[in-house]
Design a protein around this motif. Structure first.
Motif, mmCIF file in Angstrom:
data_model
loop_
_atom_site.group_PDB
_atom_site.id
_atom_site.type_symbol
_atom_site.label_atom_id
_atom_site.label_comp_id
_atom_site.label_asym_id
_atom_site.label_seq_id
_atom_site.Cartn_x
_atom_site.Cartn_y
_atom_site.Cartn_z
ATOM 1 N N ARG A 150 6.802 35.892 44.711
ATOM 2 C CA ARG A 150 5.994 36.259 43.543
ATOM 3 C C ARG A 150 6.171 35.179 42.487
ATOM 4 N N ASP A 151 5.149 35.011 41.649
ATOM 5 C CA ASP A 151 5.284 34.010 40.591
ATOM 6 C C ASP A 151 5.033 34.564 39.200
ATOM 7 N N GLY A 152 4.740 35.836 39.091
ATOM 8 C CA GLY A 152 4.582 36.430 37.774
ATOM 9 C C GLY A 152 3.164 36.356 37.223
ATOM 10 N N TRP A 153 2.330 35.496 37.796
ATOM 11 C CA TRP A 153 0.967 35.338 37.277
ATOM 12 C C TRP A 153 -0.012 36.323 37.891
ATOM 13 N N ARG A 296 12.791 29.085 48.435
ATOM 14 C CA ARG A 296 11.501 29.644 48.055
ATOM 15 C C ARG A 296 10.480 28.530 47.939
ATOM 16 N N VAL A 297 9.225 28.891 48.048
ATOM 17 C CA VAL A 297 8.154 27.961 47.717
ATOM 18 C C VAL A 297 7.367 28.557 46.565
ATOM 19 N N GLU A 298 6.642 27.685 45.884
ATOM 20 C CA GLU A 298 5.776 28.119 44.795
ATOM 21 C C GLU A 298 4.355 27.731 45.193
ATOM 22 N N CYS A 300 1.689 26.552 43.805
ATOM 23 C CA CYS A 300 1.105 25.265 43.407
ATOM 24 C C CYS A 300 1.939 24.060 43.821
ATOM 25 N N SER A 301 3.116 24.302 44.389
ATOM 26 C CA SER A 301 3.896 23.199 44.958
ATOM 27 C C SER A 301 3.781 23.186 46.482
#
Lengths: 310, 310
Positions: A150-153, A296-298, A300-301
Motif C-alpha cells: 500500500r502507498d497511502g494514496w 517492498r516495491v513502490e 512509481c519505482s
C-alpha cells in the motif's frame, strides 16, 4: 571502480544497456553475488518472448526533437476520447512546429501551443471531439494486478498491462497514476477543458496529488531524457519567458504512419506473468551492494522495463 | 491563460517567485478562490520571521558551476563524520576543478573525482577521518515531528528541523530519506567505503530503497536545476563516457569562508511551528483548480520551502 550507487532499473533496456547491466563494473557496483537471488537484469535476461507485449503502432506517437526521437504510448483503455483526439491532431500535423513551452524542476515538462487560447492559436479540426473528464474509469473490465504494498494514496495500486494504476474497489473505479514519465493532458480551471492538444510529462518525484484531477493519457517509452534534461523555465510555473528558449517540436506522427523501416518498435514487459512477479521480487529483496533489503516495491519505482523489439 | 497544471510548492521561494505565485495567472491556474482555504503561498505570505530558521554558514557549501551557484546544507546531526570530512575537503580545495561525472535519468547526479581510486586520484589529506557507516542514528535526542501519514517505507516519517526523516521507534533509530534534492555520499561495495569525497543528489522520483543503505549528508537548497537539467550520461549507470562531457566544478567553499557580501543567506521553513502545520494542511486540502482533494501529504512531496534571508 567508481564509488557509486547501484543501477536504477532502466526504463529502456536496449541491447547495449542490457550488456552494460551485466558488465563486471555494474556487477561489482550493484548486482547480487552469484548464488544469491536473481537481479533485475538476471530476470530480464531469462525472460521469454511471451513475457513482453508489443506497443501497438496505432496507439503510439513519435515526437521528433532536434535532440532525437521521443516515443509515447497512449492509454486508450483509460482515456479513449483524449487518445483519439491526440491521434487525430497528430495526423493533421497539429503538433508540427509547436514547442516545449514549460519545464518546472521536479515537476513537469509541458508542450503544445504557446498561444493556446489566444486569437493567434493554431487551428484545430472544427469537429474535434469535446473531450469529457477522463480522470478515472470503471475498474470492471480491467485486468488489474494489485501489488501487496500500500502507498497511502489509494486503497490499491498495481498494474494493468504495464500501466501504473490505482484502484478503489468499493467505488469501483481505477485511474492512471502520476509516476515519472507518465503523460497527461493539460487543462485550465474547468475540469473538462482539456482536449489533448496540450500535454505534459512528469520529470521529478511523482506528484500523486494530481491523480483524479487531470486526465492521464500515456507514458513516454523512449527518449524521456530529451524532456527531463531541458533547461528549466524561469517564468511563473516554469514557463519559458522568451519564445527562443522553447524547444521546437519538429514533427509528431502516429507510429503507424511512420514507414516500417524507420519505425521504433518497442515492447513493454507484461505485468501478468510469472516473470513479472520475479522482476518485482528482484526489486523487493536486495543483496550485494545493499545491506538493508527494502522488502517492498513502490508503484512509481517499479514501472515495467521497455525494450526494442528483438 | 495557458491550460496548465497548478504550481508546485517551490523549493526556492525567492521574492520574485513569491510574487509570481500570487500573480493573477498563477491564481487562475492553481490557487484557491478567495474565501477558500489558504493556499501554500498564502501561508508563506503570512509567516513570521520566527517561522524560518537560518542555514548555518559552517554547515553549508557553495559549489560554483559555470551555470551558477549551488548551495548545499549539511546534516551534521545525521552524518557528523561525513559532514566534517566534507567541510575539511572543501577547505583544502579538494573539489575545485573536479567534475560532475554521472547523471542517470530519474535517479541521481553524482560528482567528485572521476579517477577516484585510480593511481591518478586526487590526493586527500592523509589524516582525513575514516568515516563510519552513518546510515541512521539514534532517534533519541532528535526533535522528530511525525506526519500522521504512513508511506510504507518506515514505521514513521516526518521532519527534524526541516530534514525529511524516517524513524523506527521500536528499534530506536532514525534516518534521512532519499527525497529529490537530498545529497548522499557515494560508496563502493563495502558499506563503510564512503568518506564524503564523492557526492550525489537525487534528481527524480525518491529512490527510497536506498534508505539505510548509504549515508545521506544534506540537501541542495539552491541551484538544484543546475544539477537536474544536465545531459544524461550514456555510459553504464549514467556515467559520462568522455571527459569533455563532464561539467567542471569551478570551486566549492564552505559558506562561512565566503566573504559576507557575496554569501547566499538562506532560510528554511521551520517544521516545529503552527505555520508549518498550516503549510502542510494547504498541501493536504486542495480546492480551486483541484476537484479531488488528496487529503494527505507525502514526505518527499512536502520538503520545507527555502528562501533568501530577507
Amino acid at each position: 571502480m567508481h564509488k557509486t550507487l547501484p543501477a536504477l532499473a532502466t526504463r529502456l533496456v536496449s541491447s547495449l544497456a542490457a550488456a552494460l547491466l551485466l558488465s563486471p563494473s555494474a556487477q561489482a557496483a550493484g548486482q547480487p553475488d552469484p548464488g544469491k537471488r536473481p537481479s533485475s537484469a538476471d530476470v530480464l535476461a531469462a525472460a521469454q518472448p511471451g513475457d513482453w507485449r508489443e506497443v501497438k503502432a496505432e496507439d503510439a506517437l513519435l515526437m521528433e526533437l532536434a535532440s532525437g526521437p521521443v516515443v509515447i504510448e497512449l492509454a486508450r483503455e483509460f482515456a479513449p476520447v483524449h487518445a483519439s483526439n491526440i491521434v487525430r491532431l497528430a495526423r493533421g500535423g497539429y503538433f508540427d512546429g509547436l514547442a516545449i513551452i514549460r519545464v518546472q524542476d521536479n515537476y513537469v515538462t509541458q508542450w503544445g501551443d504557446a498561444d493556446d487560447e489566444a486569437p493567434t492559436a493554431r487551428a484545430k479540426p472544427a469537429d474535434l471531439a469535446k473531450a469529457p473528464v477522463e480522470f478515472s474509469r470503471a475498474l470492471k473490465g480491467l485486468d488489474f494486478r494489485a501489488l501487496p504494498e500500500r502507498d497511502g494514496w489509494a486503497p490499491q495500486v498495481g498494474f494493468v498491462q504495464g500501466w501504473p494504476v490505482a484502484a478503489d474497489p468499493k467505488k469501483g473505479h481505477a485511474w492512471l497514476t502520476h509516476c515519472n514519465s507518465m503523460v497527461g493532458a493539460a487543462r485550465g480551471n474547468e475540469p473538462d477543458s482539456s482536449d489533448g492538444s496540450g500535454l505534459y510529462t512528469v520529470i521529478g518525484h511523482a506528484p500523486r496529488a494530481l491523480d483524479l484531477n487531470i486526465t492521464s493519457v500515456g507514458r513516454v517509452l523512449q527518449g524521456m531524457e530529451r524532456l527531463s534534461a531541458l533547461p528549466r523555465g524561469a517564468g511563473a510555473l516554469g514557463f519559458y519567458e522568451k519564445a527562443e528558449q522553447r524547444t521546437p517540436i519538429q514533427r509528431v506522427r502516429v507510429l503507424a504512419d511512420v514507414p516500417e523501416a524507420e519505425r521504433p518498435k518497442l515492447q513493454v514487459l507484461r505485468t501478468d506473468t510469472a516473470t513479472w512477479k520475479r522482476w518485482l521480487d528482484s526489486r523487493r529483496y536486495r543483496s550485494g551492494w545493499f545491506v538493508h533489503s527494502p522488502d517492498r516495491v513502490e508503484l512509481c519505482s517499479a514501472l515495467p522495463p521497455v525494450r526494442p523489439a528483438p
